[in-house]
Scaffold this motif. Structure first.
Motif, short mmCIF file in Angstrom:
data_model
loop_
_atom_site.label_atom_id
_atom_site.label_comp_id
_atom_site.label_asym_id
_atom_site.label_seq_id
_atom_site.Cartn_x
_atom_site.Cartn_y
_atom_site.Cartn_z
N VAL A 166 1.01 -1.15 0.04
CA VAL A 166 -0.05 0.03 -0.04
C VAL A 166 0.73 1.13 0.03
O VAL A 166 1.56 1.57 0.90
CB VAL A 166 -0.75 0.10 1.20
CG1 VAL A 166 -1.77 1.25 1.31
CG2 VAL A 166 -1.86 -1.15 1.28
N GLY A 167 1.07 1.86 -0.96
CA GLY A 167 1.73 3.07 -1.19
C GLY A 167 0.95 4.34 -0.59
O GLY A 167 -0.09 4.70 -1.02
N LEU A 168 1.27 4.93 0.14
CA LEU A 168 0.86 6.31 0.82
C LEU A 168 1.80 7.58 0.49
O LEU A 168 3.04 7.50 0.66
CB LEU A 168 0.93 6.26 2.54
CG LEU A 168 0.51 7.51 3.02
CD1 LEU A 168 -1.13 7.82 2.89
CD2 LEU A 168 0.52 7.45 4.55
N ILE A 169 1.23 8.61 -0.12
CA ILE A 169 1.97 9.78 -0.63
C ILE A 169 1.40 10.76 0.05
O ILE A 169 0.07 11.18 -0.03
CB ILE A 169 1.88 9.96 -2.36
CG1 ILE A 169 2.10 8.75 -2.77
CG2 ILE A 169 2.64 11.12 -2.44
CD1 ILE A 169 2.11 8.84 -4.25
N GLY A 170 1.98 11.57 0.88
CA GLY A 170 1.31 12.79 1.59
C GLY A 170 2.68 13.68 2.32
O GLY A 170 3.68 13.27 2.14
N PRO A 171 1.99 14.70 2.89
CA PRO A 171 2.92 15.58 3.63
C PRO A 171 3.48 15.22 5.05
O PRO A 171 2.69 15.51 5.99
CB PRO A 171 2.38 17.04 3.83
CG PRO A 171 0.98 16.57 3.58
CD PRO A 171 0.58 15.11 2.96
N VAL A 202 5.59 4.59 2.45
CA VAL A 202 5.27 5.63 2.66
C VAL A 202 6.51 6.61 2.06
O VAL A 202 7.62 6.51 2.01
CB VAL A 202 5.32 6.39 4.27
CG1 VAL A 202 5.19 7.62 4.38
CG2 VAL A 202 4.34 5.38 4.94
N ARG A 203 6.01 7.61 1.09
CA ARG A 203 6.44 8.70 0.41
C ARG A 203 6.02 10.12 0.65
O ARG A 203 5.19 10.40 0.84
CB ARG A 203 6.45 8.65 -0.87
CG ARG A 203 7.25 7.13 -1.67
CD ARG A 203 8.55 7.16 -1.27
NE ARG A 203 9.26 5.99 -1.88
CZ ARG A 203 9.45 4.96 -1.09
NH1 ARG A 203 9.20 4.80 0.34
NH2 ARG A 203 9.96 3.67 -1.26
N ASP A 204 7.04 10.96 1.39
CA ASP A 204 6.90 12.26 1.92
C ASP A 204 6.85 13.36 0.54
O ASP A 204 8.00 13.43 -0.06
CB ASP A 204 8.01 12.66 2.67
CG ASP A 204 8.01 14.05 3.39
OD1 ASP A 204 6.75 14.72 3.24
OD2 ASP A 204 8.75 14.54 3.84
N LYS A 255 7.73 16.22 -5.89
CA LYS A 255 7.89 14.75 -5.26
C LYS A 255 6.71 14.05 -5.30
O LYS A 255 6.89 12.87 -5.30
CB LYS A 255 8.31 15.24 -3.82
CG LYS A 255 9.84 15.61 -3.58
CD LYS A 255 10.35 16.10 -1.91
CE LYS A 255 11.59 16.60 -2.05
NZ LYS A 255 11.90 16.73 -0.63
N ALA A 256 5.50 14.45 -5.25
CA ALA A 256 4.33 13.69 -5.53
C ALA A 256 4.28 13.02 -6.63
O ALA A 256 3.95 11.79 -6.75
CB ALA A 256 3.11 14.57 -5.40
N VAL A 272 -2.78 2.67 -3.94
CA VAL A 272 -2.05 4.06 -3.66
C VAL A 272 -3.10 4.89 -3.01
O VAL A 272 -3.95 5.15 -3.48
CB VAL A 272 -1.60 4.77 -5.17
CG1 VAL A 272 -0.70 6.04 -4.68
CG2 VAL A 272 -0.38 3.73 -5.53
N ILE A 273 -2.46 5.48 -1.74
CA ILE A 273 -3.56 6.36 -0.99
C ILE A 273 -2.79 7.73 -1.21
O ILE A 273 -1.47 7.88 -0.89
CB ILE A 273 -3.34 6.00 0.42
CG1 ILE A 273 -4.11 4.71 0.49
CG2 ILE A 273 -4.27 7.31 1.08
CD1 ILE A 273 -4.23 4.13 1.90
N GLY A 274 -3.25 8.73 -1.92
CA GLY A 274 -2.80 10.22 -2.09
C GLY A 274 -2.40 10.13 -3.51
O GLY A 274 -2.82 9.25 -4.16
N PRO A 275 -1.80 11.28 -3.68
CA PRO A 275 -1.18 12.15 -2.94
C PRO A 275 -2.13 13.26 -2.52
O PRO A 275 -3.06 13.55 -3.10
CB PRO A 275 -0.39 13.14 -4.05
CG PRO A 275 -0.26 12.51 -5.23
CD PRO A 275 -1.40 11.49 -5.12
N ALA A 276 -2.13 13.51 -1.19
CA ALA A 276 -2.81 14.39 -0.41
C ALA A 276 -2.88 15.97 -1.00
O ALA A 276 -1.81 16.23 -1.52
CB ALA A 276 -2.55 14.42 0.91
#
Length: 409
Positions: free
Chosen positions: A49-54, A92-94, A101-102, A118-122
């Motif tokens: 599960v890939g999470l993209i967010g700040p 997780v990717r910041d 970066k997103a 994939v959750i995000g990018p926020a």
């Protein structure tokens, strides 16, 4: 080669084959056991599960809250067998609030066959930049922090947040019932701000309210006083879901603004109360189910929501405003909904193939008693939530401190 050496080599080769056969049998047994527990096989040991967010920067609290909720839900689902016998693994990717970066993270996940969700990018602008990559890469993606834009044209993307159209509808209905005759908007001049202002203007005029104008803010603004003063005669001011919204609340307190402060679900963040202090008393926001902190017994909370929040508190604690003492969970429950919905859809499809998963997602029905957010999930045009899932809450302060109250029930 001597006969003795030849026999030794044959014996060693035979032993190696026997060990390989045993290992293969044990591996097959493990797969069969995992498959029988879930009723089908994902065909791989791990589904990422890939999470993209700040995770750093001004909105790090949002990214960390998403990560906390996703981790809690992944751990819960893995304890129940994962997805098709595979374990869910969070990556997780910041974005650090950098659109580049997103996009980089979206490209990474789109090219990784082991990433199922994939959750995000926020944030709306970041998602808009990454959307073509996720669509072309056939990556099932879920957006818990994208309030604007149209998801009906997406094939693989779903919104797990209250869209701004529904938030505005709930607030406008409340304002009209209270006799408020005008509303203005103070928001960043980005995609989210422009989309929100356009929605407020459209719905206000349709309801017979006067639209007092849209004040564009800047990220480097030290104060929003001038913007609030320009809307001093408006009966209500809609504030940003982002960090700028707190500056608007503070400016309203400084100028003695007499109207109502209203907003979307971002205004439930205690940073808004911290910025405005006592002036936040009475501020309204529309959001999905949110009885926290509330004054009602937790026994009245929906069971999935209560279980999720109490696990969050146990593992991560609470956010507590140093000035006001206002509390909020270190969670973004709607991000956890993304994981639950994905696993439910994959189980229904008996596959992690993205086309089969989205077909199942389009018809999934999950009760509000089960979801981490306390909202029912029944996607319509790739929207998880409907108008019935949106509520109007008000920040109130009394002798017991700060809490939220649902209004207009």
């Amino acid at each position: 080669m001597t006969v003795t050496k030849g026999r030794k080599l044959v014996a060693l080769a035979g032993a190696a084959l026997l060990l390989a056969a045993c290992a293969s049998k044990e591996e097959r047994a493990g797969v069969e056991q995992a498959t029988s527990a879930a009723g089908w096989s994902a065909g791989m040991p791990v589904v990422k599960v890939g999470l993209i967010g700040p995770m750093t920067g001004a909105l790090a609290v949002a990214g960390i809250s998403m990560e906390n909720s996703v981790r809690v839900e992944i751990d819960r689902l893995n304890a129940e067998g994962g997805v098709g016998g595979a374990k869910l693994d969070l990556v997780v990717r910041d974005t650090a609030l950098d659109p580049a970066k997103a996009v980089q993270a979206a490209n990474e996940f789109a090219g990784d066959n082991s990433v199922g969700l994939v959750i995000g990018p926020a944030l709306s602008a970041f998602y808009n930049a990454a959307k073509p990559i996720l669509e072309n890469g056939k990556k099932v993606n879920c957006q818990p922090m994208v309030a604007t834009g149209d998801f009906s044209t997406a094939k693989y993307g779903y919104r797990a947040q209250d869209p701004v159209s529904l938030d505005v509808q709930k607030i406008i209905e409340h304002l009209k019932a209270e006799g408020v005759g005008s509303i203005g908007v103070v928001y960043e001049g980005d995609d989210a701000g422009k989309g929100t202002a356009a929605e407020v203007e459209k719905q206000a005029k349709a309801a017979g309210l006067t639209f007092a104008g849209f004040e564009h803010t800047r990220t480097d603004d030290q104060s929003h006083r001038a913007y609030v003063e320009n809307l001093a005669d408006a009966g209500a001011i809609w504030i940003s879901n982002s960090a700028g919204g707190a500056k608007t609340m503070a400016a309203a307190a400084e100028t003695g603004y007499k109207g109502l402060i209203v907003g979307g679900s971002g205004a439930r963040n205690i940073s808004f109360v911290e910025a405005a202090g006592d002036a936040a008393d009475g501020a309204l926001f529309s959001a999905t189910y949110y009885p926290y902190p509330g004054k009602e017994s937790r026994d009245t909370w929906k069971p999935g929501y209560r279980k999720h929040i109490e696990e969050i508190e146990k593992r991560f604690g609470k956010n507590t405003g140093p000035k006001t003492g206002a509390e909020s969970p270190k969670a973004a429950e709607i991000a956890a909904d993304c994981v639950l919905a994905y696993v439910k859809a994959a189980d229904q499809a008996k596959s992690v193939d993205p086309d089969k998963v989205v077909t199942a997602l389009d018809s999934i029905e999950i009760s509000d008693q089960e979801t981490p957010s306390g909202n029912s999930i029944s996607p319509d045009k790739h929207e998880f939530f409907a108008l019935d899932d949106i509520h109007v809450y008000q920040w109130k302060k009394d002798a017991d401190g700060w809490h939220t109250v649902e209004v207009g029930k």
